[in-house]
Motif scaffolding. Structure first.
Motif, PDB file in Angstrom:
ATOM      1  N   GLN A   1       6.438 -13.419   7.234  1.00  0.00           N
ATOM      2  CA  GLN A   1       6.207 -13.448   8.677  1.00  0.00           C
ATOM      3  C   GLN A   1       6.192 -12.049   9.299  1.00  0.00           C
ATOM      4  O   GLN A   1       5.571 -11.854  10.342  1.00  0.00           O
ATOM      5  CB  GLN A   1       7.275 -14.310   9.357  1.00  0.00           C
ATOM      6  CG  GLN A   1       7.129 -15.769   9.041  1.00  0.00           C
ATOM      7  CD  GLN A   1       8.274 -16.615   9.575  1.00  0.00           C
ATOM      8  OE1 GLN A   1       9.368 -16.123   9.871  1.00  0.00           O
ATOM      9  NE2 GLN A   1       8.022 -17.914   9.691  1.00  0.00           N
ATOM     10  N   ASP A   2       6.843 -11.085   8.661  1.00  0.00           N
ATOM     11  CA  ASP A   2       6.855  -9.705   9.153  1.00  0.00           C
ATOM     12  C   ASP A   2       5.720  -8.868   8.561  1.00  0.00           C
ATOM     13  O   ASP A   2       5.694  -7.646   8.702  1.00  0.00           O
ATOM     14  CB  ASP A   2       8.194  -9.036   8.833  1.00  0.00           C
ATOM     15  CG  ASP A   2       9.314  -9.524   9.727  1.00  0.00           C
ATOM     16  OD1 ASP A   2       9.041 -10.192  10.747  1.00  0.00           O
ATOM     17  OD2 ASP A   2      10.479  -9.240   9.406  1.00  0.00           O
ATOM     18  N   CYS A   3       4.780  -9.541   7.888  1.00  0.00           N
ATOM     19  CA  CYS A   3       3.574  -8.888   7.338  1.00  0.00           C
ATOM     20  C   CYS A   3       3.905  -7.811   6.307  1.00  0.00           C
ATOM     21  O   CYS A   3       3.182  -6.823   6.185  1.00  0.00           O
ATOM     22  CB  CYS A   3       2.719  -8.311   8.461  1.00  0.00           C
ATOM     23  SG  CYS A   3       2.232  -9.521   9.706  1.00  0.00           S
ATOM     24  N   LYS A   4       4.963  -8.002   5.555  1.00  0.00           N
ATOM     25  CA  LYS A   4       5.367  -7.056   4.509  1.00  0.00           C
ATOM     26  C   LYS A   4       4.767  -7.411   3.154  1.00  0.00           C
ATOM     27  O   LYS A   4       4.877  -6.650   2.209  1.00  0.00           O
ATOM     28  CB  LYS A   4       6.892  -7.039   4.360  1.00  0.00           C
ATOM     29  CG  LYS A   4       7.650  -6.717   5.608  1.00  0.00           C
ATOM     30  CD  LYS A   4       7.602  -5.261   5.892  1.00  0.00           C
ATOM     31  CE  LYS A   4       8.520  -4.945   7.064  1.00  0.00           C
ATOM     32  NZ  LYS A   4       8.359  -3.573   7.493  1.00  0.00           N
ATOM     33  N   VAL A   5       4.146  -8.603   3.059  1.00  0.00           N
ATOM     34  CA  VAL A   5       3.723  -9.146   1.770  1.00  0.00           C
ATOM     35  C   VAL A   5       2.213  -9.017   1.602  1.00  0.00           C
ATOM     36  O   VAL A   5       1.436  -9.429   2.447  1.00  0.00           O
ATOM     37  CB  VAL A   5       4.154 -10.626   1.647  1.00  0.00           C
ATOM     38  CG1 VAL A   5       3.667 -11.229   0.351  1.00  0.00           C
ATOM     39  CG2 VAL A   5       5.674 -10.731   1.752  1.00  0.00           C
ATOM     40  N   GLU A   6       1.836  -8.432   0.475  1.00  0.00           N
ATOM     41  CA  GLU A   6       0.421  -8.286   0.132  1.00  0.00           C
ATOM     42  C   GLU A   6      -0.082  -9.495  -0.651  1.00  0.00           C
ATOM     43  O   GLU A   6      -1.244  -9.867  -0.548  1.00  0.00           O
ATOM     44  CB  GLU A   6       0.236  -7.017  -0.696  1.00  0.00           C
ATOM     45  CG  GLU A   6      -1.196  -6.673  -0.980  1.00  0.00           C
ATOM     46  CD  GLU A   6      -1.341  -5.322  -1.642  1.00  0.00           C
ATOM     47  OE1 GLU A   6      -2.402  -5.103  -2.238  1.00  0.00           O
ATOM     48  OE2 GLU A   6      -0.416  -4.500  -1.582  1.00  0.00           O
ATOM     49  N   GLY A   7       0.812 -10.105  -1.428  1.00  0.00           N
ATOM     50  CA  GLY A   7       0.409 -11.255  -2.221  1.00  0.00           C
ATOM     51  C   GLY A   7       1.588 -12.129  -2.592  1.00  0.00           C
ATOM     52  O   GLY A   7       2.735 -11.680  -2.594  1.00  0.00           O
ATOM     53  N   VAL A   8       1.298 -13.395  -2.885  1.00  0.00           N
ATOM     54  CA  VAL A   8       2.313 -14.355  -3.307  1.00  0.00           C
ATOM     55  C   VAL A   8       1.829 -15.055  -4.568  1.00  0.00           C
ATOM     56  O   VAL A   8       0.633 -15.219  -4.777  1.00  0.00           O
ATOM     57  CB  VAL A   8       2.622 -15.411  -2.213  1.00  0.00           C
ATOM     58  CG1 VAL A   8       3.194 -14.759  -0.978  1.00  0.00           C
ATOM     59  CG2 VAL A   8       1.400 -16.229  -1.856  1.00  0.00           C
ATOM     60  N   GLY A   9       2.769 -15.466  -5.386  1.00  0.00           N
ATOM     61  CA  GLY A   9       2.441 -16.218  -6.581  1.00  0.00           C
ATOM     62  C   GLY A   9       3.378 -17.400  -6.720  1.00  0.00           C
ATOM     63  O   GLY A   9       4.565 -17.299  -6.427  1.00  0.00           O
ATOM     64  N   SER A  10       2.831 -18.524  -7.148  1.00  0.00           N
ATOM     65  CA  SER A  10       3.604 -19.741  -7.372  1.00  0.00           C
ATOM     66  C   SER A  10       3.455 -20.105  -8.845  1.00  0.00           C
ATOM     67  O   SER A  10       2.329 -20.178  -9.350  1.00  0.00           O
ATOM     68  CB  SER A  10       3.065 -20.853  -6.473  1.00  0.00           C
ATOM     69  OG  SER A  10       3.770 -22.045  -6.673  1.00  0.00           O
ATOM     70  N   PHE A  11       4.570 -20.339  -9.529  1.00  0.00           N
ATOM     71  CA  PHE A  11       4.539 -20.502 -10.974  1.00  0.00           C
ATOM     72  C   PHE A  11       5.065 -21.859 -11.420  1.00  0.00           C
ATOM     73  O   PHE A  11       5.804 -22.520 -10.698  1.00  0.00           O
ATOM     74  CB  PHE A  11       5.332 -19.358 -11.629  1.00  0.00           C
ATOM     75  CG  PHE A  11       4.721 -18.021 -11.318  1.00  0.00           C
ATOM     76  CD1 PHE A  11       3.674 -17.537 -12.070  1.00  0.00           C
ATOM     77  CD2 PHE A  11       5.158 -17.282 -10.232  1.00  0.00           C
ATOM     78  CE1 PHE A  11       3.081 -16.333 -11.756  1.00  0.00           C
ATOM     79  CE2 PHE A  11       4.572 -16.066  -9.909  1.00  0.00           C
ATOM     80  CZ  PHE A  11       3.528 -15.590 -10.672  1.00  0.00           C
ATOM     81  N   HIS A  12       4.685 -22.267 -12.641  1.00  0.00           N
ATOM     82  CA  HIS A  12       5.029 -23.576 -13.194  1.00  0.00           C
ATOM     83  C   HIS A  12       6.527 -23.838 -13.248  1.00  0.00           C
ATOM     84  O   HIS A  12       6.969 -24.972 -13.134  1.00  0.00           O
ATOM     85  CB  HIS A  12       4.462 -23.739 -14.609  1.00  0.00           C
ATOM     86  CG  HIS A  12       3.003 -24.021 -14.641  1.00  0.00           C
ATOM     87  ND1 HIS A  12       2.452 -25.189 -14.192  1.00  0.00           N
ATOM     88  CD2 HIS A  12       1.967 -23.263 -15.057  1.00  0.00           C
ATOM     89  CE1 HIS A  12       1.139 -25.142 -14.331  1.00  0.00           C
ATOM     90  NE2 HIS A  12       0.817 -23.983 -14.859  1.00  0.00           N
TER      91      HIS A  12
ATOM     92  N   LEU B   1       4.979  -6.853  -2.396  1.00  0.00           N
ATOM     93  CA  LEU B   1       5.052  -6.209  -1.095  1.00  0.00           C
ATOM     94  C   LEU B   1       4.060  -5.047  -1.011  1.00  0.00           C
ATOM     95  O   LEU B   1       3.629  -4.504  -2.028  1.00  0.00           O
ATOM     96  CB  LEU B   1       6.467  -5.697  -0.833  1.00  0.00           C
ATOM     97  CG  LEU B   1       7.600  -6.719  -0.934  1.00  0.00           C
ATOM     98  CD1 LEU B   1       8.919  -6.082  -0.498  1.00  0.00           C
ATOM     99  CD2 LEU B   1       7.324  -7.958  -0.112  1.00  0.00           C
ATOM    100  N   HIS B   2       3.743  -4.646   0.204  1.00  0.00           N
ATOM    101  CA  HIS B   2       2.813  -3.539   0.418  1.00  0.00           C
ATOM    102  C   HIS B   2       3.313  -2.240  -0.190  1.00  0.00           C
ATOM    103  O   HIS B   2       2.517  -1.382  -0.561  1.00  0.00           O
ATOM    104  CB  HIS B   2       2.542  -3.347   1.916  1.00  0.00           C
ATOM    105  CG  HIS B   2       1.730  -4.452   2.511  1.00  0.00           C
ATOM    106  ND1 HIS B   2       0.401  -4.664   2.202  1.00  0.00           N
ATOM    107  CD2 HIS B   2       2.064  -5.404   3.412  1.00  0.00           C
ATOM    108  CE1 HIS B   2      -0.049  -5.708   2.877  1.00  0.00           C
ATOM    109  NE2 HIS B   2       0.940  -6.177   3.612  1.00  0.00           N
ATOM    110  N   ASP B   3       4.635  -2.077  -0.318  1.00  0.00           N
ATOM    111  CA  ASP B   3       5.183  -0.841  -0.885  1.00  0.00           C
ATOM    112  C   ASP B   3       5.231  -0.855  -2.410  1.00  0.00           C
ATOM    113  O   ASP B   3       5.735   0.065  -3.033  1.00  0.00           O
ATOM    114  CB  ASP B   3       6.571  -0.548  -0.311  1.00  0.00           C
ATOM    115  CG  ASP B   3       7.651  -1.517  -0.789  1.00  0.00           C
ATOM    116  OD1 ASP B   3       7.365  -2.417  -1.614  1.00  0.00           O
ATOM    117  OD2 ASP B   3       8.793  -1.377  -0.314  1.00  0.00           O
ATOM    118  N   GLY B   4       4.708  -1.918  -3.031  1.00  0.00           N
ATOM    119  CA  GLY B   4       4.665  -2.008  -4.488  1.00  0.00           C
ATOM    120  C   GLY B   4       5.809  -2.783  -5.113  1.00  0.00           C
ATOM    121  O   GLY B   4       5.795  -3.066  -6.308  1.00  0.00           O
TER     122      GLY B   4
END
Length: 102
Positions: A50-61, A69-72
């Motif tokens: 919600q604070d726009c810190k995330v570049e990507g998300v992954g959901s796993f089995h 995060l944007h900072d790596g």
């Protein structure tokens, strides 16, 4: 482990594409405290998205999720819940968040 590396590479390729970059630079609204590369709670994951810190998300089995995060920093969330829905809910504010689904 090999599967995680493949997903990480796929996400990296997506994040390098011109279309994947967000055109907005939101101002941080909260302070976050977490160990780099560590595990975080569901609530903290939602706040980061919600604070726009995330570049990507992954959901796993195995039921876990990862946040890039944007900072790596890459963080693990023990239960993925509806992490993809949370990421979709902030697209107007934060831009598109990349997704990896295993």
């Amino acid at each position: 482990m090999k599967l995680a590396a493949v997903f990480t590479l796929a996400f990296f390729a997506w994040s390098c594409s011109a279309d994947a970059k967000s055109t907005t630079t939101p101002e941080p609204s909260r302070t976050h405290s977490f160990a780099a590369g560590g595990s975080i709670s569901w609530g903290e994951a939602v706040r980061l998205i919600q604070d726009c810190k995330v570049e990507g998300v992954g959901s796993f089995h195995d039921g876990s999720a990862k946040l890039w995060l944007h900072d790596g920093t890459v963080l693990t969330v023990p239960e993925s819940g509806n992490i993809l829905s949370v990421a979709h809910s902030v697209e107007d504010k934060c831009g598109q968040v990349g997704e990896v689904i295993e």
